[in-house]
Design an enzyme around this catalytic site. Structure first.
Site, PDB file in Angstrom:
ATOM      1  N   SER A 115       0.795  -1.234   0.000  1.00  0.00           N
ATOM      2  CA  SER A 115       0.000   0.000   0.000  1.00  0.00           C
ATOM      3  C   SER A 115       0.827   1.284   0.000  1.00  0.00           C
ATOM      4  O   SER A 115       0.264   2.372  -0.099  1.00  0.00           O
ATOM      5  CB  SER A 115      -0.954   0.012   1.204  1.00  0.00           C
ATOM      6  OG  SER A 115      -2.080  -0.781   0.945  1.00  0.00           O
ATOM      7  N   LYS A 118       0.216   3.862  -2.643  1.00  0.00           N
ATOM      8  CA  LYS A 118      -0.718   4.990  -2.536  1.00  0.00           C
ATOM      9  C   LYS A 118      -0.007   6.330  -2.320  1.00  0.00           C
ATOM     10  O   LYS A 118      -0.643   7.383  -2.424  1.00  0.00           O
ATOM     11  CB  LYS A 118      -1.722   4.734  -1.409  1.00  0.00           C
ATOM     12  CG  LYS A 118      -2.602   3.513  -1.644  1.00  0.00           C
ATOM     13  CD  LYS A 118      -3.655   3.355  -0.557  1.00  0.00           C
ATOM     14  CE  LYS A 118      -4.496   2.119  -0.768  1.00  0.00           C
ATOM     15  NZ  LYS A 118      -3.944   0.916  -0.179  1.00  0.00           N
ATOM     16  N   SER A 175      -5.685   3.873   4.645  1.00  0.00           N
ATOM     17  CA  SER A 175      -5.166   3.138   3.484  1.00  0.00           C
ATOM     18  C   SER A 175      -6.271   2.441   2.707  1.00  0.00           C
ATOM     19  O   SER A 175      -6.121   1.300   2.235  1.00  0.00           O
ATOM     20  CB  SER A 175      -4.115   2.107   3.933  1.00  0.00           C
ATOM     21  OG  SER A 175      -3.391   1.611   2.836  1.00  0.00           O
TER      22      SER A 175
END
Length: 381
Positions: A115, A118, A175
């Site tokens: 993640s 991102k 997230s």
């Protein structure tokens, strides 16, 4: 009677041989213990040889650009001690002001970023907001595809509406994959086109070890980045200072005053446990392991660290704190010229004001090793 005597004789021979083997094993074991003790003894001569300031560490790949020069100004004498201090196999620490690497290990290795992907998604979102193409109070609509995203999410429903501010909070704090896809579709039309924009931005930033295949960080063939690239993506993201108003939130709620109230808790625990920490992004998948890109500021000095491929979250967080500690304990910002201080003058014959003073807009600082002001910062090969 003869058979009995033969048996007795054979048994005696067997007993003698067994005793001899046991004795040999005992003697060999004692020899190994004595030899090991001699090898582990550090003589004064060896100790003197250990006191080096610059140590080259080769990565397992033995690539030339992965060889690191690390200076230890405060008594860290060997690479072994550095390994003990910071156990992460893939990590990097950079100083923001001077754009210099303070320490790294396998920082160019291509890894699944999970993640932390991102970070790039948030860069593109912030650029759209600062260009005025998105506003914080705009309302975006969730598609069926966005609502179908698994993993970390805020459980958006098809056609559900949410403000840009709350969606960004969901990405930065929780997230959320579904919220990220809502942005991807708004900005790029489709996730695929948004990912193309992500890769174009990575290329523009000069990131050579990064390629994205999705906007959220799911493990996928040819989806990769490196600790080095992630740290410099983070550097680009925090140029948009508004992002700190989200990454410093430890917990908050979405859909307040509704039956679907959702509790957000920051996945980056360092903002609560580490002095000066104010971001940035965690990541985890089975293939990627536990990842973290964190930033912290103390006095005039801001550092960014990235750790990838940790075995568990506690190990990742502990090693990140040690990595940041190493930077703050070993280096400091030294102001060379203060904001507003006249550094030069120019005579402009055709200007209304003939004499022009040249002054810096902000303090001009350099990174120096504590206790060794002349050394300055480290350079990356």
């Amino acid at each position: 009677m003869l058979k009995f005597h033969n048996f007795k004789f054979s048994f005696r021979i067997f007993y003698i041989l067994l005793s001899l083997i046991v004795s040999i094993c005992i003697l060999f074991g004692l020899y190994l213990i004595v030899r090991s003790a001699k090898e582990e003894t550090i003589t004064p001569e060896k100790t003197q040889n250990m006191r080096t300031e610059t140590i080259a560490i080769e990565s397992p790949t033995e690539k030339e650009n992965n060889i690191i020069n690390i200076k230890y100004p405060d008594g860290l004498e060997t690479a072994k001690k550095f390994d003990k201090l910071i156990a992460s196999k893939y990590c990097v620490l950079i100083d923001i002001e001077n754009n210099k690497i303070l320490a790294e290990r396998n920082a160019d290795e291509k890894m699944y970023p999970a993640s932390m992907t991102k970070i790039m998604s948030m860069i593109l979102i912030m650029e759209q907001i600062e260009k005025g193409k998105l506003k914080w109070n705009d309302t975006l609509v969730t598609s069926e595809y966005a609502a179908s995203m698994g993993g970390s999410q805020i459980f958006l429903q098809p056609n559900e509406k949410m403000s840009v501010k709350d969606l960004f909070k969901a990405v930065a704090v929780g997230s959320a994959n579904d919220a990220t896809i809502v942005f991807a579709e708004k900005i790029g039309g489709t996730e695929k086109r948004f990912v193309k924009m992500m890769n174009e931005k990575a290329k523009k930033l000069g990131l050579k070890d990064t390629n994205f295949k999705n906007a959220v960080g799911l493990d996928e063939a040819n989806h990769y980045s490196s600790a080095y690239d992630m740290a410099f993506m983070a550097r680009e993201l925090i140029k948009h200072e508004k992002v700190f108003s989200f990454t410093t939130i430890y917990e908050d709620y979405l859909r307040q005053d509704t039956d679907n109230k959702f509790w957000l808790v920051n996945t980056n625990k360092l903002i609560k446990t580490y002095d000066g920490a104010d971001g940035l992004k965690t990541g985890y998948t089975k293939e990627a392991g536990y990842c973290l890109t964190a930033t912290a500021k103390r006095d005039r000095m801001r550092l960014i660290g990235t750790i990838m491929g940790a075995s568990e979250s506690k190990t990742r967080n502990s090693n990140m704190m040690k990595l940041l500690d190493y930077g703050f304990n070993s280096y400091e910002m030294q102001v060379e010229v203060k904001k507003g201080e006249v550094v030069s003058e120019k005579n402009m014959s055709k200007a209304e004001n003939k004499r022009i003073e040249i002054v810096p807009k902000k303090d001009a600082s350099v990174l120096v090793e504590k206790g060794n002001e002349k050394e300055g910062y480290l350079k990356r090969r």
